[in-house]
Design a protein around this motif. Structure first.
Motif, PDB file in Angstrom:
ATOM      1  N   THR A  33       0.825  -1.208   0.000  1.00 31.60           N
ATOM      2  CA  THR A  33       0.000   0.000   0.000  1.00 31.60           C
ATOM      3  C   THR A  33       0.855   1.252   0.000  1.00 31.60           C
ATOM      4  OG1 THR A  33      -0.151  -0.028   2.431  1.00 31.60           O
ATOM      5  CG2 THR A  33      -1.898  -1.148   1.195  1.00 31.60           C
ATOM      6  N   GLY A 283      -9.620   4.303   8.451  1.00 33.01           N
ATOM      7  CA  GLY A 283      -8.887   4.272   7.187  1.00 33.01           C
ATOM      8  C   GLY A 283      -8.543   5.671   6.701  1.00 33.01           C
ATOM      9  N   TYR A 286      -5.825   7.407   9.358  1.00 31.93           N
ATOM     10  CA  TYR A 286      -4.502   6.803   9.479  1.00 31.93           C
ATOM     11  C   TYR A 286      -3.683   6.959   8.203  1.00 31.93           C
ATOM     12  CZ  TYR A 286      -0.828   3.462  10.597  1.00 31.93           C
ATOM     13  OH  TYR A 286       0.389   2.884  10.823  1.00 31.93           O
ATOM     14  N   LEU A 287      -4.183   6.434   7.087  1.00 31.55           N
ATOM     15  CA  LEU A 287      -3.400   6.474   5.862  1.00 31.55           C
ATOM     16  C   LEU A 287      -3.343   7.874   5.257  1.00 31.55           C
ATOM     17  CD1 LEU A 287      -4.120   3.132   4.002  1.00 31.55           C
ATOM     18  CD2 LEU A 287      -2.139   3.804   5.325  1.00 31.55           C
ATOM     19  N   ASN A 404     -13.299  -4.929   5.415  1.00 36.15           N
ATOM     20  CA  ASN A 404     -12.049  -4.527   4.779  1.00 36.15           C
ATOM     21  C   ASN A 404     -12.287  -3.651   3.554  1.00 36.15           C
ATOM     22  OD1 ASN A 404      -9.651  -5.941   6.204  1.00 36.15           O
ATOM     23  ND2 ASN A 404     -11.220  -7.530   6.074  1.00 36.15           N
ATOM     24  N   ARG A 407     -12.565  -0.201   4.956  1.00 38.13           N
ATOM     25  CA  ARG A 407     -11.242   0.339   5.305  1.00 38.13           C
ATOM     26  C   ARG A 407     -10.484   0.792   4.060  1.00 38.13           C
ATOM     27  NH1 ARG A 407      -6.356  -2.076   5.401  1.00 38.13           N
ATOM     28  NH2 ARG A 407      -7.295  -4.137   5.125  1.00 38.13           N
ATOM     29  N   ASN A 408     -10.529  -0.028   2.996  1.00 38.32           N
ATOM     30  CA  ASN A 408      -9.831   0.318   1.761  1.00 38.32           C
ATOM     31  C   ASN A 408     -10.397   1.579   1.117  1.00 38.32           C
ATOM     32  OD1 ASN A 408      -7.967  -1.778   1.770  1.00 38.32           O
ATOM     33  ND2 ASN A 408      -9.308  -3.174   0.673  1.00 38.32           N
ATOM     34  N   SER A 411      -9.479   4.608   3.118  1.00 41.38           N
ATOM     35  CA  SER A 411      -8.080   4.983   2.900  1.00 41.38           C
ATOM     36  C   SER A 411      -7.900   5.730   1.585  1.00 41.38           C
ATOM     37  CB  SER A 411      -7.195   3.735   2.907  1.00 41.38           C
ATOM     38  OG  SER A 411      -7.287   3.056   4.144  1.00 41.38           O
TER      39      SER A 411
END
Length: 513
Positions: A33, A283, A286-287, A404, A407-408, A411
């Protein structure tokens, strides 16, 4: 209201070996990532791509992974979980090698798409296996180890990628997946048991296609919006319309079809529904903050890429330490309290970053990064535990896929939004600051200022423009950090919507709405 009774988890042989090989596969996927980010200038020169075109190397991977995450549960049920996991690991390794030997932009973008397609199932299937082989009282610690593998990967990526690029070649940021993938594949083959296959299972192609089109169109619009002046561009308008229509079709279909791609009854479970929203916010924060930190350190502060990665490393240490500690607290301390502490710590870290300037010390960067990582450590384990606490085991595979996916998408949306705001706010701030830089400003009467920053000479005007640009950038970064802080604070009240999720005793009924 239905009841789902928890059955005792059978003892699994070689559980430690299974956990190790699953974590290896997740680390491999998580590294990709961010590991390619630092190599972008080298890849761009190697394939003769423009700055606009090279972004597809990053976005193609994110979009492919987001699209293929939801059907991972169906594929595992239809063909067997072990078989799909092995195909995913092997395909990811092969795609990584192809990325390393690519000779053109079209080739590397295509192979990155393959990476995303194969890598999408690694996280949800690994998570599903871990939830199955550990008893409820042990899942907190298991999810702590799993969380470390997911969240530390993006932190290690810039460090590892920078070192490989500087000392070997940008191609090695992809080749590094080969030894990791071979170990993971051997472990899965030797230790993981196959699950029963449902030969009658069918994929809802309309639901899957509509969701895929919505995600892809939205991501392309977000990536290209700033370059094309957003809704001043017909392309962006069309992409947003396509995304909106496709998502509307997806929603109507899942509520009317007999066997939809996503079962809407999953969202009747309040913990699961709120958990999906929470992991979306995690997500983003953080990213997105990682995406801001790398150019901040390298561009504004002039750090070499490897030094920047090393300074950001303690963030991962904070995450690992707190995840392991919190994993033992889950079930003993109310998970809602742990989540509130996590969002509070994250908001404090963002607040501290709003006061940064390029003169900030390395110790401040390290300590604030550690605090931010600690906040994430308080979030991931209890959030995963509480999200699936009341979800029946039969729906866990589909649930982990959606979890997930959220989350993706969070992000990718977060990175695109903060990057776009960074550029647009920089332009606005530059104009506002430059309006006060006139020959009549009395500060230019100072001899030192008049000599170095004279508005009457070309050299002085260039130096002034560089200074104004830097100040505008600093303010833009501060605005982005402030936005992420507000988002963390806004998420705090949602904790009250969750039900306490201590691990139930064997045989205790768990009520699912």
């Amino acid at each position: 209201m239905t009841e789902a009774r928890t059955a005792p988890v059978p003892k699994v042989a070689n559980r430690a070996a299974i956990t190790a090989c699953l974590i290896l596969s997740v680390v491999m996927q998580a590294l990709d990532t961010t590991i390619a980010n630092v190599a972008m200038p080298y890849i761009q020169g190697s394939v003769s791509a423009s700055a606009d075109q090279i972004n597809w190397v990053l976005t193609s991977y994110i979009v492919a992974a987001a699209i293929m995450t939801p059907p991972s549960g169906f594929l595992a049920g239809r063909f067997g979980r072990k078989r799909i996991l092995m195909i995913s690991v092997a395909g990811f390794v092969v795609a990584s090698v192809l990325c390393g030997i690519a000779q053109s932009l079209a080739q590397i973008v295509g192979f990155r798409l393959l990476q995303g397609f194969f890598g999408a199932a690694l996280v949800p299937l690994s998570q599903s296996i871990l939830l199955d082989i550990y008893e409820p009282r042990e899942r907190g610690s298991a999810m702590a180890l799993f969380g470390v593998s997911i969240m530390v990967g993006p932190v290690l990526g810039p460090v590892v990628g920078g070192w490989l690029t500087d000392n070997l070649s940008w191609r090695w940021v992809f080749y590094i997946n080969v030894p990791i993938g071979i170990l993971a594949l051997a472990g899965v083959s030797a230790f993981v048991s196959e699950t029963p296959r449902d030969g009658a299972a069918k994929l809802d192609w309309l639901g899957f296609g509509a969701l895929s089109v919505a995600i892809a169109a939205l991501q392309v619009a977000l990536d290209r919006g700033e370059q094309l002046n957003w809704f001043g561009s017909l392309e962006i308008i069309l992409e947003m319309v396509i995304a909106g229509v496709a998502f509307y079709v997806f929603l109507v279909h899942i509520f009317t079809a007999d066997k939809p791609f996503v079962d809407p009854r999953l969202f009747r479970d309040r913990n699961f529904a709120v958990g999906i929203l929470f992991i979306f916010i995690v997500g983003i924060t953080y990213l997105a903050s990682l995406a801001l930190m790398t150019p901040y350190l390298q561009t504004l502060m002039g750090y070499p890429v490897v030094t920047a990665g090393l300074v950001m490393g303690p963030r991962g240490i904070g995450t690992m330490v707190c995840m392991l500690v919190v994993g033992r607290l889950v079930g003993k301390v109310d998970t809602r309290l742990l989540l509130a502490i996590g969002f509070g710590i994250s908001a404090y870290a963002m607040y501290d970053m709003t006061g940064w300037t390029p003169a900030v010390s390395q110790w401040t960067i390290i300590s604030t990064g550690f605090i931010q990582g600690a906040g994430l450590g308080f979030l991931f384990v209890p959030l995963t535990t509480v999200t699936f606490a009341t979800l029946p085991a039969a729906r866990r595979g589909e649930g982990t896929g959606l979890y997930n996916l959220s989350r993706n998408v969070g992000s990718s949306v977060g990175i695109s939004v903060v990057s776009a705001l960074l550029v647009s706010n920089g332009q606005v701030n530059h104009a506002e600051i430059a309006a006060h830089v006139t020959p009549y400003n009395r500060l230019f009467e100072a001899p030192a200022v008049a000599q170095a920053l004279s508005p009457y000479t070309a050299v002085g005007r260039a130096a002034l423009d560089g200074l104004v640009t830097m100040q505008a950038s600093i303010i833009s970064y501060v605005n982005d950090f402030k936005l992420l802080m507000i988002l963390c604070l806004a998420a705090l009240p949602l904790v009250l919507l969750l039900r306490s999720a201590g691990p139930p005793a064997a045989g205790e009924p768990v009520v699912v709405d």
